[in-house]
Design an enzyme around this catalytic site. Sequence first.
Site, PDB file in Angstrom:
ATOM      1  N   HIS A 105       0.830  -1.206   0.000  1.00 40.35           N
ATOM      2  CA  HIS A 105       0.000   0.000   0.000  1.00 40.35           C
ATOM      3  C   HIS A 105       0.864   1.255   0.000  1.00 40.35           C
ATOM      4  O   HIS A 105       0.555   2.240  -0.683  1.00 40.35           O
ATOM      5  CB  HIS A 105      -0.907  -0.046   1.229  1.00 40.35           C
ATOM      6  N   GLU A 116       2.194   1.886  -3.464  1.00 38.47           N
ATOM      7  CA  GLU A 116       1.161   2.510  -4.297  1.00 38.47           C
ATOM      8  C   GLU A 116       1.142   4.020  -4.096  1.00 38.47           C
ATOM      9  O   GLU A 116       1.086   4.798  -5.058  1.00 38.47           O
ATOM     10  CB  GLU A 116      -0.201   1.910  -3.963  1.00 38.47           C
ATOM     11  N   HIS A 117       1.217   4.456  -2.843  1.00 39.80           N
ATOM     12  CA  HIS A 117       1.247   5.892  -2.555  1.00 39.80           C
ATOM     13  C   HIS A 117       2.496   6.559  -3.132  1.00 39.80           C
ATOM     14  O   HIS A 117       2.422   7.645  -3.717  1.00 39.80           O
ATOM     15  CB  HIS A 117       1.204   6.122  -1.041  1.00 39.80           C
ATOM     16  N   GLU A 162      -4.586   7.539   7.237  1.00 36.51           N
ATOM     17  CA  GLU A 162      -5.568   6.683   6.562  1.00 36.51           C
ATOM     18  C   GLU A 162      -5.904   5.465   7.417  1.00 36.51           C
ATOM     19  O   GLU A 162      -7.067   5.066   7.523  1.00 36.51           O
ATOM     20  CB  GLU A 162      -4.998   6.242   5.211  1.00 36.51           C
TER      21      GLU A 162
END
Length: 404
Positions: free
Chosen positions: A67, A70-71, A148
């Site tokens: 994740h 991805e950022h 998040e």
Amino acid sequence: MNLELSRRRSSPGLTVSSPDTPVISHQLANGLRIRVAPMLHTRSATLALCFGTGSRYEAAEEQGIAHLVEHMLFKGSARYPTAQSISEAIEGVGGVLNASTDKELTVYWSKVASRHTDLAFDLLSDMVRSPRLDDEELDKEKRVVLEELGLAQDAPGEWVHQLLSETLWPDQPLGREIAGTPETVNSQTPGSIARYIRRTHGLANAVLTVAGNADPDHVIKLAEHRLGDVGEPAPAWVSATNAPESAQVSIQVRPTEQAYLAVGGYALPRNDPDRFALRLANAILGDGMSSRLFLEVREHLGLAYDVSSYVVGFHDAGALVVAAGVDPDQSHEALDAILREIDRLRQGPVPETELRKVKEYIKGRTWLGLEDSYSVANWYGAQALLSREELSPDDALERLEAVT
């Protein structure tokens, strides 16, 4: 350009899946698979680079790295060196740029007016092949990811699904939170990020899908130019291990107005031949406002504002899940009602009229979902990476229709 013209002009090595499904398939020498689904009535196109990786491919100390990667790919690349230059490039033509990380699939995608397809392709390919991975940007993005994660934990109606995953698959990648933990996220470095990208983002582990108003020959030429280099093959994954056979319970107490329930059991892996029957069973049980759970638990008993079910499938594991938000004082009654409906589905035959209704429901929702080019791109990209066979929507619905 009509479909017949595009077929006649296709380069050697291109294959069209069937006359009814004009999806054109090609594979580069480096293993990159290409799927082009012409939707010539549109003026836009969605480009998606799909990789067969996600949180399932992480070691325990890496949790959350998929994740985080991805950022980071949005924070700058060789030709688009900052997050601002990336966003301005795509928004300057009115386009959309996004990505998602799941447990077995990571997708980077853009949707643009078809005349800007080359720009979107150049941007996506540069992001995934030449990310900058700046140390200062990584520190900032770690804080964003932790925000998040905190947001997810503050939403109990969502967090209950994570608790269920941990209960079904304890102490293993399938059960872990995709975003990671503060400790594992903060431990990542530009070096660990780069190693993960090399290990998982090889082009032999990728599918490029383009859906919309796009010329297949031109897409392939772009791919050969920008994505023709050689990368690592698909990474390995650890087999899932189910929890002990006795019923497992996870409870987290919070001062909320509602109690959120998630009841799950092991189901079929993604490619099981009976997956179409399971999809129908799920629709009968809890998909939609005319499902058995909704009619009984909400409409008849008034025990929940919302109650539904869903199916998840992985390479070697799966689950059927029922979720509901209820008054804490009615949680036991609601749970009993849910279990009764599950047992009723297990024990008795489904009336033909109900089976016909859910078949038409799934067909309609499938076609409505595929009105959008992103959904079409994702349909073919996910299948090419994760499934043993690639089915058109018509093929999949024929399998569904054959279930008795």
